[in-house]
Write a protein that holds these residues in place. Structure first.
Motif, short mmCIF file in Angstrom:
data_model
loop_
_atom_site.label_atom_id
_atom_site.label_comp_id
_atom_site.label_asym_id
_atom_site.label_seq_id
_atom_site.Cartn_x
_atom_site.Cartn_y
_atom_site.Cartn_z
N ILE A 5 0.57 -1.07 0.18
CA ILE A 5 -0.66 0.49 0.24
C ILE A 5 1.04 0.72 -0.02
O ILE A 5 0.91 2.39 -0.76
N GLU A 6 2.25 1.53 0.86
CA GLU A 6 2.63 2.64 1.21
C GLU A 6 3.64 2.77 -0.51
O GLU A 6 3.57 4.09 -1.05
N ILE A 35 -4.99 11.72 8.44
CA ILE A 35 -4.67 11.91 7.12
C ILE A 35 -4.00 10.61 6.58
O ILE A 35 -4.55 10.17 5.47
N ASP A 36 -3.31 9.92 7.20
CA ASP A 36 -3.09 8.93 6.71
C ASP A 36 -4.55 7.39 6.43
O ASP A 36 -4.23 6.67 5.93
N TYR A 37 -5.17 7.57 7.59
CA TYR A 37 -6.20 6.66 7.31
C TYR A 37 -6.66 6.99 5.83
O TYR A 37 -7.09 5.99 5.40
N VAL A 38 -7.27 8.39 5.53
CA VAL A 38 -7.53 8.48 4.32
C VAL A 38 -6.90 7.85 3.42
O VAL A 38 -7.62 7.23 2.26
N ILE A 39 -5.73 8.28 3.37
CA ILE A 39 -4.90 7.44 2.45
C ILE A 39 -4.75 6.02 2.20
O ILE A 39 -4.39 5.80 0.40
N ILE A 40 -5.27 5.09 3.51
CA ILE A 40 -4.53 4.03 3.79
C ILE A 40 -6.03 3.70 2.66
O ILE A 40 -6.42 2.51 1.84
N GLU A 42 -8.38 4.77 0.70
CA GLU A 42 -8.29 5.03 -0.64
C GLU A 42 -7.60 3.92 -1.54
O GLU A 42 -7.43 3.54 -2.83
N MET A 43 -6.15 3.93 -1.12
CA MET A 43 -5.13 3.19 -1.85
C MET A 43 -6.04 1.77 -1.47
O MET A 43 -5.73 0.75 -2.57
N ALA A 44 -5.91 1.50 -0.69
CA ALA A 44 -6.78 0.19 -0.33
C ALA A 44 -7.94 -0.65 -1.66
O ALA A 44 -8.30 -1.24 -2.34
N HIS A 45 -8.77 0.82 -2.47
CA HIS A 45 -9.55 0.29 -3.56
C HIS A 45 -8.29 -0.37 -4.39
O HIS A 45 -9.21 -0.76 -5.25
N PHE A 46 -7.13 -0.33 -4.80
CA PHE A 46 -6.80 -0.80 -5.89
C PHE A 46 -6.78 -2.41 -5.39
O PHE A 46 -6.55 -3.03 -6.01
N TYR A 47 -6.88 -2.75 -4.11
CA TYR A 47 -7.10 -3.69 -4.28
C TYR A 47 -8.47 -4.52 -4.01
O TYR A 47 -8.90 -5.63 -4.61
N GLU A 48 -9.72 -3.67 -3.75
CA GLU A 48 -10.76 -4.19 -3.32
C GLU A 48 -11.38 -2.66 -4.31
O GLU A 48 -11.63 -1.96 -2.98
N ASP A 54 -13.22 -8.02 2.86
CA ASP A 54 -11.55 -7.72 2.67
C ASP A 54 -11.49 -6.84 2.89
O ASP A 54 -9.82 -6.31 2.75
N PHE A 55 -12.24 -5.21 2.39
CA PHE A 55 -11.74 -3.99 2.00
C PHE A 55 -11.13 -3.83 3.05
O PHE A 55 -9.82 -3.60 3.25
N TRP A 56 -12.41 -3.33 3.96
CA TRP A 56 -11.66 -3.54 5.35
C TRP A 56 -10.91 -4.38 6.46
O TRP A 56 -9.82 -4.09 6.28
N LYS A 57 -10.62 -6.20 5.71
CA LYS A 57 -9.42 -6.71 6.24
C LYS A 57 -7.92 -5.20 5.49
O LYS A 57 -6.79 -5.78 6.54
N ILE A 58 -8.20 -5.20 4.26
CA ILE A 58 -6.74 -4.92 3.83
C ILE A 58 -6.70 -3.24 4.86
O ILE A 58 -5.32 -2.64 5.33
#
Length: 75
Positions: A5-6, A35-40, A42-48, A54-58
């Motif tokens: 993710i990073e 802010i970190d949470y928001v970025i994480i 949004e980036m989790a949407h690359f996977y789900e 599954d999204f919330w697990k990421i």
């Protein structure tokens, strides 16, 4: 998954700016952890693409206290 993710952070910012044109100037009023949470998030949407289990697990794998941070954003 956190490392993956990073690693997508720069790519996400470019895609977001070019394709979505989302103005995130509102984020400036929040603390760095939110802010970190928001970025994480949004980036989790690359996977789900959705907000399913599954999204919330990421999200949780990269941000274990996401529920508390999310709650602070909703206030």
């Amino acid at each position: 998954k956190r490392e993956e993710i990073e690693a997508l952070a720069d790519e996400y910012e470019t895609i977001n700016a070019l394709e979505k044109g989302i103005d995130n100037s509102e984020l400036i009023k929040y603390e760095i952890p939110q802010i970190d949470y928001v970025i994480i998030h949004e980036m989790a949407h690359f996977y789900e693409g959705n907000h399913g289990k599954d999204f919330w697990k990421i999200v949780e794998s990269a941000c274990p206290n996401y529920k508390a941070l999310r709650g602070k954003l909703k206030k």
